[in-house]
Scaffold this motif. Structure first.
Motif, mmCIF file in Angstrom:
data_model
loop_
_atom_site.group_PDB
_atom_site.id
_atom_site.type_symbol
_atom_site.label_atom_id
_atom_site.label_comp_id
_atom_site.label_asym_id
_atom_site.label_seq_id
_atom_site.Cartn_x
_atom_site.Cartn_y
_atom_site.Cartn_z
ATOM 1 N N SER A 220 0.956 -1.271 -0.008
ATOM 2 C CA SER A 220 -0.047 -0.066 -0.168
ATOM 3 C C SER A 220 0.858 1.164 -0.076
ATOM 4 N N ALA A 221 2.170 1.195 0.461
ATOM 5 C CA ALA A 221 3.018 2.471 0.673
ATOM 6 C C ALA A 221 2.539 3.564 1.631
ATOM 7 N N GLN A 222 1.466 2.883 2.601
ATOM 8 C CA GLN A 222 0.954 4.023 3.366
ATOM 9 C C GLN A 222 1.792 3.882 4.677
ATOM 10 N N ARG A 223 1.476 4.903 5.588
ATOM 11 C CA ARG A 223 2.163 5.193 6.761
ATOM 12 C C ARG A 223 1.977 4.177 7.778
ATOM 13 N N ALA A 257 -9.300 13.652 3.801
ATOM 14 C CA ALA A 257 -9.355 12.103 3.846
ATOM 15 C C ALA A 257 -8.332 11.497 2.604
ATOM 16 N N HIS A 258 -7.815 10.443 2.650
ATOM 17 C CA HIS A 258 -7.009 10.100 1.472
ATOM 18 C C HIS A 258 -7.501 8.624 1.074
ATOM 19 N N ARG A 344 6.408 10.721 -10.766
ATOM 20 C CA ARG A 344 6.639 11.278 -9.348
ATOM 21 C C ARG A 344 5.200 11.785 -8.952
ATOM 22 N N PHE A 345 4.607 12.612 -9.766
ATOM 23 C CA PHE A 345 3.386 13.040 -9.228
ATOM 24 C C PHE A 345 2.284 12.217 -8.901
ATOM 25 N N VAL A 350 -0.340 8.796 -4.475
ATOM 26 C CA VAL A 350 -0.551 7.481 -3.785
ATOM 27 C C VAL A 350 0.053 7.626 -2.261
ATOM 28 N N LEU A 351 1.183 8.313 -1.650
ATOM 29 C CA LEU A 351 1.586 8.359 -0.605
ATOM 30 C C LEU A 351 0.565 9.475 0.323
ATOM 31 N N GLY A 352 -0.266 10.451 -0.426
ATOM 32 C CA GLY A 352 -0.843 11.071 0.405
ATOM 33 C C GLY A 352 -0.353 12.425 0.677
ATOM 34 N N HIS A 353 0.771 12.791 0.002
ATOM 35 C CA HIS A 353 1.541 14.215 0.159
ATOM 36 C C HIS A 353 0.559 15.159 -0.265
#
Length: 390
Positions: A220-223, A257-258, A344-345, A350-353
């Protein structure tokens, strides 16, 4: 209320009061004989008030009466709050009640307090607190842990005293000039392809909840906290919607929300997990898991043991999986996605930045399709048979 209106007030059969509309609590009492007295009602405690006489009109003008009332109210509030909060321990309880719901990092603040701050500060009277208590705490943590940890402790606890000064609980912030000193360097660790694959295999062998948790973290690449605290009610078909209050933001009020569109592998993995309560990953049912160094060390040992067995010999230093953290997985996942041709965008989405560009004000696209495709690319890094890897 102004000078003319105050002067025009006439006595009546019974005394009466006229309240000022500018300063709450300020009243002008008019006696039966025409005497005009300024009073201010001040709060001295949660359920207690008192009246303070300021002087008589016109000796004390409307303007001066307002200034005097404001001064007395401020001093009274500060004194009342100081009486209610006597020690640093009591201050932390007040701070927690006010700030915990608004701080995404509150878990870290609370942990630092219980481990380091409470034993040395809880019984210190606020009236005695000084910068020397902060210096003592910093030196103590540096001696028993590390200078880096000591700096982190100061950064987490120092805002409490600034808040207390702003709330007039204390007159001045005694830690205002206390320096944290050490600052952690920016971490750049990215797992190599072989380390990434080995970690996936270790997660595959580890039972629920920590094995599946690590796989979801990788796919997922989430925190870390968002994956560990994933709830079943955050999942909507092939979408995982992380609530705004769980999202990291400089200003909590601006968090949003992400939305994480699940890849086919990620959706299938989550669907396989048992439903033991509101959380996807849990050992007790009523609370989520809390992955830490113990779980990381177990994964590290499993990876190195499997590598040594496969090689038939002890591992060389350069072959050992070491110096990695759970957050390195998120950095590695981002690197693998860009290496797989994802822009990269889209990786940032995906990362929620947060997108801080001017165009973000106008572009309201949620990029669901593009994010899902990016996570399919990530899934291919652990599954050679995945269509995206061909």
């Amino acid at each position: 209320m102004n000078e003319k209106k105050a002067a025009d007030l006439r006595p009546r059969a019974e005394g009466y009061e006229v309240r000022d509309e500018v300063v709450p609590g300020l009243v002008l009492r008019v006696g039966k004989k025409g005497t005009k007295v300024w009073d201010v009602v001040v709060q001295t405690g949660p359920k207690s008030r008192k009246r303070v006489r300021l002087g008589t009109f016109p000796s004390l003008s409307v303007k001066d009466a307002r200034k005097a009332a404001e001064t007395i109210k401020e001093n009274s509030i500060g004194a009342g709050r100081a009486r209610e909060v006597r020690t640093v321990g009591e201050l932390f309880e007040r701070y927690a009640a006010a700030r915990a719901p608004q701080m995404r990092s509150w878990h870290d603040v609370q942990s630092v307090w219980h481990v380091w701050g409470e034993p040395r500060l809880a019984r210190v009277r606020l009236s005695d607190l000084s910068i020397h208590h902060g210096l003592d705490l910093r030196d103590h943590v540096a001696l028993h842990s590390s200078p880096l940890r000591a700096a982190s402790v100061i950064r987490y606890l120092r805002p409490m005293f600034a808040w207390a000064a702003d709330e007039r609980i204390i007159d001045v912030n005694p830690w205002a000039t206390l320096k944290a000193r050490e600052k952690a360097p920016a971490r750049e660790r990215v797992l190599s392809p072989s380390e990434w694959q080995a970690l996936w295999e270790a997660a595959r062998r580890e039972p629920y909840p920590f094995g599946p948790f690590l796989k979801v973290l990788m796919l997922s690449a989430q925190r870390l906290s968002n994956v560990a605290q994933m709830r079943w009610d955050e999942l909507h078909g092939d979408l995982w919607i992380i609530p705004r209050e769980k999202m990291k933001a400089t200003r909590t009020a601006k968090a949003a929300a992400h939305e994480v569109p699940l890849s086919s592998a990620l959706a299938a993995l989550i669907a396989e997990q048992p439903r033991l309560g509101p959380y996807v990953f849990t050992t007790r049912g009523d609370r989520p898991i809390s992955p830490g160094s113990r779980q990381k060390d177990r994964f590290t040992a499993a990876v190195n043991a499997a590598a040594a067995q496969a090689n038939g010999r002890p591992l060389l230093p350069q072959e050992v999986l070491a110096d990695w953290r759970f957050h390195d997985i998120r950095r590695t996942a981002a690197t693998l996605m860009t290496g797989g041709g994802v822009s990269r965008f889209i990786v940032e989405r995906v990362l929620g930045h947060a997108d801080r560009g001017v165009t973000a004000i106008y572009d309201r696209n949620i990029y669901r399709t593009e994010k899902r495709a990016a996570l399919e690319v990530l899934a291919a890094t652990v599954d050679p048979s995945h269509p995206t890897s061909r």
